[in-house]
Design a protein around this motif. Sequence first.
Motif, PDB file in Angstrom:
ATOM      1  N   GLY A  55       0.819  -1.215   0.000  1.00  0.00           N
ATOM      2  CA  GLY A  55       0.000   0.000   0.000  1.00  0.00           C
ATOM      3  C   GLY A  55       0.849   1.260   0.000  1.00  0.00           C
ATOM      4  O   GLY A  55       0.557   2.226  -0.715  1.00  0.00           O
ATOM      5  N   TYR A  56       1.921   1.267   0.785  1.00  0.00           N
ATOM      6  CA  TYR A  56       2.802   2.432   0.795  1.00  0.00           C
ATOM      7  C   TYR A  56       3.468   2.606  -0.565  1.00  0.00           C
ATOM      8  O   TYR A  56       3.569   3.719  -1.094  1.00  0.00           O
ATOM      9  CB  TYR A  56       3.853   2.321   1.907  1.00  0.00           C
ATOM     10  CG  TYR A  56       4.804   3.488   1.895  1.00  0.00           C
ATOM     11  CD1 TYR A  56       6.135   3.337   1.519  1.00  0.00           C
ATOM     12  CD2 TYR A  56       4.349   4.765   2.221  1.00  0.00           C
ATOM     13  CE1 TYR A  56       6.983   4.431   1.471  1.00  0.00           C
ATOM     14  CE2 TYR A  56       5.191   5.857   2.174  1.00  0.00           C
ATOM     15  CZ  TYR A  56       6.515   5.687   1.801  1.00  0.00           C
ATOM     16  OH  TYR A  56       7.359   6.771   1.741  1.00  0.00           O
ATOM     17  N   GLY A  57       3.909   1.467  -1.136  1.00  0.00           N
ATOM     18  CA  GLY A  57       4.504   1.517  -2.478  1.00  0.00           C
ATOM     19  C   GLY A  57       3.525   2.052  -3.509  1.00  0.00           C
ATOM     20  O   GLY A  57       3.868   2.859  -4.372  1.00  0.00           O
ATOM     21  N   MET A  58       2.262   1.622  -3.408  1.00  0.00           N
ATOM     22  CA  MET A  58       1.240   2.085  -4.355  1.00  0.00           C
ATOM     23  C   MET A  58       1.050   3.594  -4.219  1.00  0.00           C
ATOM     24  O   MET A  58       0.893   4.313  -5.197  1.00  0.00           O
ATOM     25  CB  MET A  58      -0.089   1.369  -4.102  1.00  0.00           C
ATOM     26  CG  MET A  58      -0.070  -0.084  -4.531  1.00  0.00           C
ATOM     27  SD  MET A  58      -1.592  -0.959  -4.122  1.00  0.00           S
ATOM     28  CE  MET A  58      -2.597  -0.514  -5.507  1.00  0.00           C
ATOM     29  N   LYS A  59       1.070   4.063  -2.973  1.00  0.00           N
ATOM     30  CA  LYS A  59       0.885   5.500  -2.746  1.00  0.00           C
ATOM     31  C   LYS A  59       2.086   6.275  -3.291  1.00  0.00           C
ATOM     32  O   LYS A  59       1.939   7.297  -3.948  1.00  0.00           O
ATOM     33  CB  LYS A  59       0.739   5.746  -1.249  1.00  0.00           C
ATOM     34  CG  LYS A  59       0.230   7.129  -0.885  1.00  0.00           C
ATOM     35  CD  LYS A  59       0.042   7.259   0.611  1.00  0.00           C
ATOM     36  CE  LYS A  59      -0.379   8.656   0.993  1.00  0.00           C
ATOM     37  NZ  LYS A  59      -1.813   8.898   0.942  1.00  0.00           N
ATOM     38  N   LYS A  60       3.275   5.750  -3.018  1.00  0.00           N
ATOM     39  CA  LYS A  60       4.501   6.458  -3.405  1.00  0.00           C
ATOM     40  C   LYS A  60       4.640   6.545  -4.927  1.00  0.00           C
ATOM     41  O   LYS A  60       5.038   7.571  -5.478  1.00  0.00           O
ATOM     42  CB  LYS A  60       5.691   5.725  -2.797  1.00  0.00           C
ATOM     43  CG  LYS A  60       7.018   6.440  -2.949  1.00  0.00           C
ATOM     44  CD  LYS A  60       8.099   5.714  -2.173  1.00  0.00           C
ATOM     45  CE  LYS A  60       9.445   6.381  -2.445  1.00  0.00           C
ATOM     46  NZ  LYS A  60      10.548   5.738  -1.718  1.00  0.00           N
ATOM     47  N   PHE A  61       4.289   5.433  -5.599  1.00  0.00           N
ATOM     48  CA  PHE A  61       4.496   5.395  -7.043  1.00  0.00           C
ATOM     49  C   PHE A  61       3.191   5.587  -7.826  1.00  0.00           C
ATOM     50  O   PHE A  61       3.127   5.317  -9.011  1.00  0.00           O
ATOM     51  CB  PHE A  61       5.179   4.080  -7.440  1.00  0.00           C
ATOM     52  CG  PHE A  61       6.518   3.910  -6.792  1.00  0.00           C
ATOM     53  CD1 PHE A  61       6.745   2.872  -5.907  1.00  0.00           C
ATOM     54  CD2 PHE A  61       7.542   4.800  -7.034  1.00  0.00           C
ATOM     55  CE1 PHE A  61       7.969   2.723  -5.281  1.00  0.00           C
ATOM     56  CE2 PHE A  61       8.773   4.662  -6.415  1.00  0.00           C
ATOM     57  CZ  PHE A  61       8.988   3.621  -5.538  1.00  0.00           C
ATOM     58  N   LYS A  62       2.182   6.071  -7.127  1.00  0.00           N
ATOM     59  CA  LYS A  62       0.929   6.513  -7.748  1.00  0.00           C
ATOM     60  C   LYS A  62       0.183   5.393  -8.484  1.00  0.00           C
ATOM     61  O   LYS A  62      -0.285   5.582  -9.601  1.00  0.00           O
ATOM     62  CB  LYS A  62       1.178   7.708  -8.680  1.00  0.00           C
ATOM     63  CG  LYS A  62       1.700   8.938  -7.953  1.00  0.00           C
ATOM     64  CD  LYS A  62       1.810  10.112  -8.892  1.00  0.00           C
ATOM     65  CE  LYS A  62       2.181  11.379  -8.190  1.00  0.00           C
ATOM     66  NZ  LYS A  62       3.387  11.346  -7.382  1.00  0.00           N
ATOM     67  N   TYR A  63       0.060   4.249  -7.832  1.00  0.00           N
ATOM     68  CA  TYR A  63      -0.831   3.201  -8.333  1.00  0.00           C
ATOM     69  C   TYR A  63      -2.104   3.286  -7.492  1.00  0.00           C
ATOM     70  O   TYR A  63      -2.037   3.157  -6.283  1.00  0.00           O
ATOM     71  CB  TYR A  63      -0.204   1.810  -8.148  1.00  0.00           C
ATOM     72  CG  TYR A  63       0.855   1.461  -9.156  1.00  0.00           C
ATOM     73  CD1 TYR A  63       2.168   1.856  -8.976  1.00  0.00           C
ATOM     74  CD2 TYR A  63       0.537   0.728 -10.299  1.00  0.00           C
ATOM     75  CE1 TYR A  63       3.147   1.533  -9.899  1.00  0.00           C
ATOM     76  CE2 TYR A  63       1.505   0.400 -11.230  1.00  0.00           C
ATOM     77  CZ  TYR A  63       2.807   0.808 -11.027  1.00  0.00           C
ATOM     78  OH  TYR A  63       3.770   0.497 -11.943  1.00  0.00           O
ATOM     79  N   PRO A  64      -3.261   3.538  -8.117  1.00  0.00           N
ATOM     80  CA  PRO A  64      -4.470   3.741  -7.303  1.00  0.00           C
ATOM     81  C   PRO A  64      -4.906   2.492  -6.536  1.00  0.00           C
ATOM     82  O   PRO A  64      -4.955   1.406  -7.108  1.00  0.00           O
ATOM     83  CB  PRO A  64      -5.534   4.134  -8.334  1.00  0.00           C
ATOM     84  CG  PRO A  64      -4.972   3.826  -9.654  1.00  0.00           C
ATOM     85  CD  PRO A  64      -3.513   3.684  -9.548  1.00  0.00           C
ATOM     86  N   LYS A  65      -5.209   2.671  -5.265  1.00  0.00           N
ATOM     87  CA  LYS A  65      -5.653   1.542  -4.440  1.00  0.00           C
ATOM     88  C   LYS A  65      -7.110   1.188  -4.726  1.00  0.00           C
ATOM     89  O   LYS A  65      -7.521   0.047  -4.565  1.00  0.00           O
ATOM     90  CB  LYS A  65      -5.525   1.891  -2.958  1.00  0.00           C
ATOM     91  CG  LYS A  65      -4.103   2.029  -2.474  1.00  0.00           C
ATOM     92  CD  LYS A  65      -4.098   2.367  -1.008  1.00  0.00           C
ATOM     93  CE  LYS A  65      -2.843   3.089  -0.621  1.00  0.00           C
ATOM     94  NZ  LYS A  65      -2.859   3.562   0.752  1.00  0.00           N
TER      95      LYS A  65
END
Lengths: 493, 171
Positions: free
Chosen positions: A422-432
């Motif tokens: 989840g942190y990686g998704m937020k950092k690299f802009k992959y929508p959750k």
Amino acid sequence: MTDAISALVSLLNLNTILLMMAGIAIGLVFGALPGLGGNVTLALLVPLIWSMDPKVALAFLLSAHAAVTFGGSISSILINTPGTGQNVATCFDGFPMAQQGKAARAIGIAATSSLVGGLFGVIILVAMMPLMKRMMMAIGSSEYFMLALMGVSIISLLSKGSMIKGLISGFFGILISFIGFDPVTGVLRYSFGSVYFYEGIKFIPAIIGLFAIAEMVNLYISGGTIAKIGRVESKESVIEGIKDVFRNFGLTLRCSILGTIIGIVPGVGGTVANLLAYGHAVQTSKHPELFGTGIPEGVIAPEAANNAKEGGALIPTVGFGIPGSSSMAILLGAFIVLGIVPGPDMLTTNVEVVYTMVWAVALANIIGTGIGIISANKLTKLTILDGKVIVPFILILSFLGAFVVAQMYMDILVAFIFGIIGYGMKKFKYPKATFVIGFVLGRVLERNFQIANSCYGYSMLMRPITLILVIVTLLTIVYPFIKQIFVKRGDAA
Amino acid sequence: MKLRSENILTFFLLCVAIIFIVSSLKYESTARLVPLIVGIPTLFLVFIQFLLETIPSFSKFRKNIEGVNVFGKPKILQERKLGKEENDQRNNKKSRDEKNILLWIILLVFAIWLIGFLIAIPLFIILFFSLNNIFKLHQSILVSLITITIVYFLFDKLLGLTLYKGLLGLL
């Protein structure tokens, strides 16, 4: 009519009202604590009803159950942790609103739209009683498949902008949902030799990691408070939240209808309702790019659908003894304890009990909303505490919540891993959001596709209700692009 | 070509997609049908994303595709432009904080596994607050005792849920 009035009168005594308020308080607390939610609430309260009058017992249980969803929205808004799976979409805009110091407004929105949705759901429940049987017989696996596909098509809407990343995220969510035993063929897939994966990745630990743990990592790194502006807005913002719901009443009503319909369909569940409603709000908004940044519509849509779903879920539960959701399955158990037989006879010999349930859900929504609005300002103080003070408590609560789902240590590890993801998704802009949609709907989609395909082949798409859903799905995908073309033409002119 | 962490993530996703597809081929046709229908486009999309991130001449296409992020961060604070040195300092601090919080979480998960919730929770709170200089030691101890009391009574006594006792099973 006389049955409805006598059912209401039977509820309006001090003992019943106190029990209902106790149920609501329990529901709010359980809803706000991640990992607990409606199923645990009902399961723990059912043993208490042995000695109660059936109507009082049902009022108590349904009050607690109705309050759980709103309780879940409070933790979604304040700490980006959905209290229940049905509140996950509330995080998308509710938490950003809290970050902007608008937590009280978001809670006001959640409380009011929950009330409107809940009342709408019970009105539909009463209106649909005569039509129940015909409706239920018309819905089969091909219709379920199309509903799930309609939900998945929302991934394309929510991917607008960072399209590739959104689609990657959504498709990975679907792939992750395939882990475990295939429900149709019984083949064990992607377990890599681990017994834990036989049932697949559990939803609650994954969501706790994806949202709560990831957000706490982000809060520790960014420092400061949850409310990035360092303050919460004045008391009027709760009222502003209430007004927001009525300013967007069309959206509230549409999402209530959507939630009720989803609730009627057994096995689809509340998580689907709030995600579909969110997607619908994005699709029909004049400014879809604002979703995810903290706008009222992003909280109105899922919360209205959530509570409307409860009224809808009672339709198959009461009318046919088919639970509309897992919590309704527990409620069926309560019926047995109380000596009530769900089915068509409920509408003839036990119609007063049905009206009692209707009034209980309606009153619980009203009282729960009142409690939420009164306590909103106190609750928002959490958002101006120093982030580093909150982080350890939320981490502890998250791991506790992940553990209590099935009391397995592996769930804690799942929450941890999804926290990193989840942190990686937020950092690299992959929508959750798209990931969650894919994760929830993947199994539903596959199971019903396989069943419908084996029953009807590809002619399943020609069944009347399925065909309507196909057209709606295609419109869902195509509508935003057509709208853009008209907007561009308008600008050029 | 310098590999950024973003490239590493995309490469990891590429590997995961390949693993899913290769694993799917082992299953019977019905069981692998839908996973392959989803998995193959996923692999294609991740590959495209990887190319966009790693090949410099593709960067102009990337700007078109990633024009507007639907779930963009709200502009709450006006961010002033930073100089190179300030930017480097900020990035170093961020990297340090990332490693710190990751270690704290790993510590908590490990402690729960080893000694169970009832000991891990107060220990974690005391260490976190005192080592991060948020509270003094005696304040941290007080907070941890209050927390564990609430957790114990809520989960163990009221809800009847047995909390994980850990590998050592000390309590």
